[in-house]
Design an enzyme around this catalytic site. Structure first.
Site, PDB file in Angstrom:
ATOM      1  N   SER A 290      40.951  43.969  31.640  1.00 14.42           N
ATOM      2  CA  SER A 290      40.595  44.518  32.948  1.00 14.42           C
ATOM      3  C   SER A 290      41.134  45.944  33.077  1.00 14.42           C
ATOM      4  O   SER A 290      40.939  46.773  32.200  1.00 14.42           O
ATOM      5  CB  SER A 290      41.126  43.589  34.047  1.00 14.42           C
ATOM      6  N   ASP A 353      29.846  40.133  33.373  1.00 14.41           N
ATOM      7  CA  ASP A 353      31.001  40.714  34.050  1.00 14.41           C
ATOM      8  C   ASP A 353      30.632  42.086  34.607  1.00 14.41           C
ATOM      9  O   ASP A 353      30.063  42.928  33.901  1.00 14.41           O
ATOM     10  CB  ASP A 353      32.155  40.831  33.046  1.00 14.41           C
ATOM     11  N   HIS A 409      34.865  37.419  34.702  1.00 13.82           N
ATOM     12  CA  HIS A 409      35.872  38.427  34.346  1.00 13.82           C
ATOM     13  C   HIS A 409      37.156  37.788  33.820  1.00 13.82           C
ATOM     14  O   HIS A 409      38.066  38.481  33.388  1.00 13.82           O
ATOM     15  CB  HIS A 409      36.178  39.279  35.584  1.00 13.82           C
TER      16      HIS A 409
END
Length: 500
Positions: A290, A353, A409
């Protein structure tokens, strides 16, 4: 427990796999004398069972899949580690999927996942925003001792920047720090694992966000020259997203944890370790998920741009980034500069995502080169770096259809997809039998009939323990270390001491 759960739904030809004992973790660094809060030691460690597949319509009771040729190959990581780390840009290793590369990707992904599992994100804890464990206890506390690494330094960042959803703060007035968050660590492989890997491996692991996906809205989505934050770059047109850059370079001189920027902490620790092991074969591997992926790419660029990876005998230590679900970081010039410097980046993403699609929603590497050339001066024209390995969670028979964007995610889900990926058009088969229950550790993504509760990972009694009077309380933790005493010396050698 995850292991007992896996016994429930992984019945493999009547073979039973004994679970491992999880010893209690002492937050004080001493053997617990009272009833202590124990970490869920299995929360990061993957259960290793034979390769299994699953039928969508059936239960999670699985049959052993016939071993294919790749498992018979007597290849060692030590023989092909340079290929695994991108010396040839992973040509021919992604489709079909190279089994050793898959295994190493999962291993480095687990080291990034450890940043989540060790992070105290409870606002009712006076240690909120810190790591739950001391560096020496880190991997043991997460049942990752078999990874063979030793944490050499923790990395902190200041929360006084425009990324509020990245940081967590306690509700209590007496806290460990009012302006710092723990965001990762530096680790080095021990002698045993170094022999298996064929070199001494220095790892930097960055934490991503622990909230949902609101942090994307916090992005300034504004490119600025990377040199504007005192990172050396000969080209002023090389630009990166301003929020990422500020997070990497900002500091708070009034905070003992953030008196040095994350950048300064990384550079000084990497320099120290390179000096210690300079006579050995070395690699620098940087992993993040991330927003942590953006920090991984920035730090890799910085290490090579400053020439930190060049040893005294002129050998250049290879620098590789394994990025998981990462956003775009900079413009086309940044991408080109990374290629010139020889930084290797492999980005693992779930095609559903939204984070890898941000920022640069309209002007990115997918539009025509002519249009990108026309838009290169715009402050929102971005381009991904490196090589992409795209996975699709629809291919996993274990996962359910959901509109929850956070599931796509989720890092544990991505590692699950890696374990089952063998190439485009190939059947989804778990190569190592990595425990599917890990997917639901912090999400609700497994199909319900597998009987794995969502968001099951938690700490016993939420970290509360009984004192000698029988009252429940938060246990004291050992005093957190801030920075090594020789940090200033290494900053001086790097030419950064004048900034203090």
């Amino acid at each position: 427990m995850a292991i007992s759960l896996s016994k429930t739904f992984l019945s493999i030809t009547h073979q039973v796999f004994p679970s491992e004992k999880c010893r209690p973790v002492s937050f004080s660094g001493r053997e617990p004398q009272l009833q202590r809060a124990t970490s869920m030691g299995f929360a990061t460690r993957s259960l290793r069972v034979p390769r299994v597949s699953s039928k969508t319509s059936g239960s999670l009771s699985s049959s052993i899949d016939e071993l294919d040729k790749e498992t018979r190959e007597e290849r060692r990581v030590a023989d092909v580690w340079r290929e695994i780390h991108g010396v040839d840009d992973w040509v021919g290793m992604l489709d079909p999927m190279d089994p050793l590369l898959r295994s190493e990707l999962i291993r480095y992904g687990e080291m990034a996942q450890a940043c989540y599992d060790a992070f105290d994100f409870d606002p009712f804890s006076k240690y909120c925003g810190s790591c739950r464990f001391t560096p020496r206890q880190f991997f043991d506390s997460l049942a990752m001792a078999d990874h063979g690494y030793v944490v050499s330094r923790y990395i902190f960042a200041t929360s006084n920047i425009n990324l509020p959803n990245f940081f967590k703060k306690s509700r209590w007035p007496k806290v460990w720090s009012k302006s710092a968050n723990w965001i990762g660590y530096v680790a080095v492989s021990n002698d045993e694992i170094s022999k298996r890997l064929g070199r001494r491996d220095i790892v930097v692991a960055w934490r991503g966000t622990v909230t949902r996906l609101e942090w994307i809205a916090d992005l300034m989505d504004f490119l600025k020259p990377i040199s504007s934050n005192k990172i050396p770059c000969p080209d002023s047109t090389v630009k990166v997203e301003s929020g990422f850059l500020d997070l990497y370079t900002d500091k708070d001189v009034n905070c003992r944890f953030c008196k040095f920027s994350a950048r300064e902490q990384i550079l000084t620790e990497v320099k120290r370790l390179l000096e210690i092991y300079q006579l050995e074969e070395l690699s620098l591997t940087i992993s993040g998920h991330s927003l942590g992926s953006a920090l991984a790419i920035l730090s890799a660029y910085d290490i090579v741009e400053t020439g930190l990876n060049v040893l005294q005998d002129s050998r250049a230590v290879p620098v590789s980034v394994f990025s998981f679900s990462g956003p775009r970081v900079g413009n086309v010039r940044f991408k080109e500069r990374m290629e010139v410097l020889g930084v290797k980046v492999l980005r693992v993403v779930n095609v559903h995502d939204i984070v890898p699609k941000s920022p640069g929603l309209f002007f990115n590497e997918n539009v025509s080169p002519l249009l990108m050339k026309m838009a290169e001066r715009l402050p929102w024209s971005y381009s991904h770096v490196g090589v992409e390995l795209s996975l699709d969670h629809i291919n996993s028979p274990f996962l359910k259809e959901t509109g929850d964007l956070s599931c796509a995610h989720n890092l544990e889900a991505l590692l699950h997809l890696l374990d089952g990926y063998h190439g485009k058009g190939h059947r989804f088969v778990l190569a190592s039998g990595r425990d599917p229950a890990l997917v639901n550790k912090a999400s609700d993504f497994l199909k319900d009939h597998y009987l794995v509760p969502p968001y099951w990972r938690q700490y016993e009694n939420k970290g509360m323990v009984r004192n000698e009077d029988g009252r429940w309380m938060q246990p004291e933790r050992p005093k957190l270390d801030d920075h090594p005493e020789d940090t200033h010396r290494y900053l001086k050698q790097l030419g950064l001491a004048s900034h203090h």
